[in-house]
Design an enzyme around this catalytic site. Structure first.
Site, short mmCIF file in Angstrom:
data_model
loop_
_atom_site.label_atom_id
_atom_site.label_comp_id
_atom_site.label_asym_id
_atom_site.label_seq_id
_atom_site.Cartn_x
_atom_site.Cartn_y
_atom_site.Cartn_z
CG ASP A 170 -4.56 -1.27 3.24
OD1 ASP A 170 -4.95 -1.12 2.08
OD2 ASP A 170 -3.76 -0.51 3.81
CG ASP A 194 -1.78 1.21 1.34
OD1 ASP A 194 -2.37 1.59 0.32
OD2 ASP A 194 -1.85 1.78 2.44
#
Length: 836
Positions: A738, A526
């Protein structure tokens, strides 16, 4: 000056608070057990008279302890204490049902004594899973801890303990102190047994060697018999005392109908001792007293090494659990009053204000409302340096206050604190088994039964060929093929690897993490909060006109204007100004120092545009170009395009500076990406930010595959597409968005500073605030899998090579015992290399 004054005020109050705490000990039974502070069972029947008042207790143990203190004339203890008494051991009261009066919430951890091998693990898990109401049970053989989830309406704690006792295992709800004491008792007893076995081995060798050297008939029969009887006497302590763990374990295994690896060991020792004694009494045949004592000593030595590895594996969890205080000083009427009461940390609720004195740990996550201090976060993040903190900063539960007293407003209950979350994750870690461990367990489980059949076949075969060699060959087969090394190969390596990772800032939660990480082909990152810091930082300060050489002064003015703002950009400017001030004396030692800016006055905020105020008698504007132009003039200075958000500073008729603010890359991000690629893995960047920002970060880090504007479902779809193409995906992220992709990846890592939800869905947590532990995880995964394969290969090859030698009589019992014990020691020592 105001903050420093408040800090001194809080520190001055610390002594008064400690004194008031003694006057405000827990008097209300609803607050918890008067002695230990734990929650009270509903309608608790246990009481103790303290100071002429009946106090509620959580169990008969605490009631008895309190009454003993009072009867001894020490009731003043409760008036002067600044913490709760130790929790009373539940075994002090008779009956397993006592544990049902405490926490029976449906999930708990138990310490199980007497675990020896994979068969023990299999039996314990199968027996507990068979209980009505039990949903899951997982045993961590390294820490001897059994984690169980059950339905409280159907199953009770006493049912679990009783079921374990019926199959020969002593168990009790996990208690750190008691578990530590049990391990220390086990270590001392094992050391005494090892010492006796070693002493017996050396003494027996003194009598056995002359007999071996006199094989040409130079020693007469009477002297040979004397040597034999001396060896017999010296062997007795080793067999009757040092070998007790093997006989006890074998008897327990046979009684429950599941032979473990203690069975062949005990049979080998018993058969060799019996055969030697018969030969000694009859005056013919071979005696193997030297082999017996050597075998017992070497096997106990390898077991002592195993126990040491197991103790080290529990230290990380114990350190975390010790970090959370049991009691806390709660402010009764803050901010109007400063009086406090001593309460159990578990009873704190969001909004409570507590005093954290110097040297104490924060009882829960909270925001500092008064005082400035330094906090030691090493237990939580591994940081070696204390971090400065003041009003408005978040102090996580478990962080140690090392400077001066502060007041903390609790944000979450103690059970939901950062440290409590880590304890739960560590407790969860190691309970499952990776594929290699499951394979080793299965092989070890059936190999014992196969070994017993093989031993019987070898004995019968030699009875037909040469009856005099049947007994030695059978003993050698029993001893040499014991699957001790095979059973120890994986658990010891995983325990050492987990300990190593935790000391280096990586918490491995799931058992497959290291194995899967080693096989991973793609590592997906990420962006925000993972490769970047996740917060705005001043990337560059451009000064104009006469102030071109005075960028630090411009930062100081901007920070003064933003002193009271909570805006992220304002925080970035203040942080940059503080960093510049800290490094000015060293980086610009020969330059003229910049004058410190005074406090801003007459500050006016214009929503969406900026801030205006007076600093040292000069009026400034800070904000957008259009907002500053109204004061500084319409003609803006020429400057390259800003990287990120541009914040301008100007005064009457002059443009002073421009601050380029953006989410900065982590300092270690480039090195980590390079290390991951060097390990042969493809790096991918997935971000929810706009594509342009994602591509910029990818370009800076040399990442060839990057995608922006990714919603949580799109991230998950991207990972699943890679998996469909045959890739093994490792995911690294930090945010709540996430959580889905962290769970969907083959192995996942959550940033330690990220959302708790992300951590709970990840296989590993990177403690602290950085990516460097990921590199350590990659290296440790590679080394761990290599060492496990080495251990399994060594154990398998050794057994396959030694069995034919033992069965054909080419391997004597003493050499078989030495080889088997040595193979176990090699496995343990090889695994312990991971800790270095």
């Amino acid at each position: 000056m105001r903050d420093r004054g408040e800090g001194r005020a809080v520190e001055d109050d610390a002594g008064a608070v400690s004194r008031s705490a003694s006057r405000n000990c827990v008097d209300d039974p609803a607050a918890g057990c008067f002695h230990c502070g734990l929650p009270l069972p509903e309608n608790s029947p246990w009481r103790a008279a303290v100071g002429g008042v009946e106090r509620a207790m959580c169990c008969p143990g605490c009631a008895a302890a309190a009454q003993t203190i009072v009867d001894a004339g020490c009731a003043d203890y409760y008036d002067t204490r600044n913490g709760y008494g130790a929790t009373v051991d539940g075994n002090a009261a008779p009956g397993l049902a006592l544990f049902d009066t405490a926490d029976n919430t449906g999930e708990g951890s138990f310490t199980v004594e007497g675990i020896r091998c994979a068969a023990c693990v299999w039996l314990i898990e199968r027996r507990v899973n068979a209980l009505p109401g039990v949903q899951e049970s997982l045993l961590n053989v390294s820490t001897e801890r059994l984690q169980v989830r059950w339905d409280p309406a159907i199953c009770k704690v006493s049912d679990i303990l009783r079921a374990l006792r019926t199959i020969g295992y002593t168990a009790y709800p996990y208690d750190r102190e008691r578990h530590g004491e049990q391990l220390e008792r086990a270590r001392r007893k094992l050391f005494r047994q090892l010492f006796v076995a070693g002493l017996a081995m050396m003494q027996v060798m003194m009598y056995a060697v002359p007999v071996y050297l006199a094989d040409d008939g130079t020693m007469d029969a009477d002297m040979t018999a004397l040597m034999g009887w001396a060896s017999f006497v010296l062997t007795l302590p080793a067999v009757l005392y040092s070998a007790l763990p093997f006989f006890d374990g074998a008897w327990r295994d046979l009684r429950r109908g599941l032979p473990g690896m203690d069975v062949p060991v005990a049979l080998g020792i018993g058969a060799a001792f019996t055969g030697s004694t018969v030969a000694l009494v009859q005056g013919r045949g071979e005696v193997w007293f030297d082999s017996i004592t050597m075998f017992i000593f070497l096997l106990l030595a390898s077991r002592y090494l195993e126990l040491g590895a197991r103790r080290r594996a529990t230290r990380a969890l114990e350190a975390l659990q010790e970090g959370m205080p049991a009691a806390s000083q709660r402010m009764l009427g803050y901010p109007l009053e400063r009086a406090t009461e001593l309460v159990a940390a578990a009873s704190l609720q969001p909004g409570d204000v507590v005093l954290v004195a110097p040297g104490e740990a924060a009882p829960a996550d909270g925001t500092i409302v008064e005082g400035e201090t330094e906090a030691d976060l090493s237990l939580l993040t591994g940081e070696s340096r204390a971090r400065r903190m003041g009003p408005g900063d978040l102090l996580p539960g478990g962080a140690v206050n090392v400077a001066q007293a502060v007041l903390l407003r609790v944000q979450a209950a103690a059970r939901d604190s950062t440290l409590a979350l880590l304890v739960r994750l560590v407790d969860k870690a190691g309970q499952g088994k990776p594929a290699l461990a499951l394979w080793a367990d299965r092989v070890a489980a059936w190999s014992v039964a196969a070994l017993l059949v093989l031993t019987a076949a070898v004995f019968l075969a030699w009875q037909l060929i040469d009856p005099g060699r049947a007994w030695p060959a059978a003993i050698a087969v029993l001893v040499v093929t014991c699957p001790c090394a095979l059973s120890l190969a994986t658990p010891t390596a995983l325990a050492a690897a987990t300990d190593r990772l935790l000391r280096r800032g990586v918490l491995a939660v799931q058992p497959h993490a290291l194995e899967t990480l080693e096989r991973a082909t793609h590592v997906v990152f990420d962006k925000t909060g993972t490769l970047t810091l996740g917060r705005p930082v001043v990337r560059e300060t451009r000064s104009f006109g006469a102030s071109r050489e005075r960028a630090p002064q411009a930062l100081a003015i901007a920070a003064a204007l933003e002193a009271g703002s909570a805006h992220p950009l304002a925080k970035a400017i203040r942080a940059a100004a503080a960093d510049t001030a800290d490094t000015a004396d060293t980086a610009e030692a020969e330059a003229e120092p910049a004058e410190a800016a005074g406090q801003a006055r007459d500050v006016v905020h214009t929503v969406g545009q900026g801030i205006e105020g007076e600093v040292d008698g000069v009026r400034y504007r800070l904000g957008s170009a259009a907002f500053v132009a109204a004061l500084a003039g319409r003609r803006m200075p020429a400057a390259p395009d800003a990287q990120g958000s541009a914040v301008w500073l100007g005064r009457q008729g002059a443009w002073l500076a421009r601050f380029d603010i953006a989410d900065g890359l982590r300092p270690e991000a480039l090195a980590v990406v390079r290390r991951v690629e060097a390990a042969g893995k493809t790096v991918v960047l997935l971000s929810g930010d706009e594509s342009r920002a994602a591509q910029q970060v990818a370009a800076q880090l040399g990442i060839r595959l990057a995608a922006g504007d990714q919603l949580p479902q799109q991230k998950l779809d991207f990972v699943r597409e890679l998996q469909a193409q045959g890739a093994t995906v490792a995911m690294v992220g930090d945010g709540i968005n996430d959580a889905a992709v962290l769970r969907g990846a083959d192995v996942s890592f959550a940033m330690g500073g990220g959302a708790a939800l992300a951590q709970l869905h990840a296989d590993c947590v990177l403690l602290g605030d950085g990516l460097l532990p990921l590199v350590e995880a990659l290296d440790t995964a590679r080394r761990t899998l290599r060492i496990i394969r080495q251990n399994l290969a060594w154990a398998s090859i050794y057994n396959l090579a030694a069995i034919p030698l033992a069965a054909t009589g080419l391997l004597s019992p003493w050499l078989a015992g030495a080889g088997m014990a040595a193979s176990s020691a090699v496995v343990v020592l090889n695994a312990l290399r991971l800790r270095k």
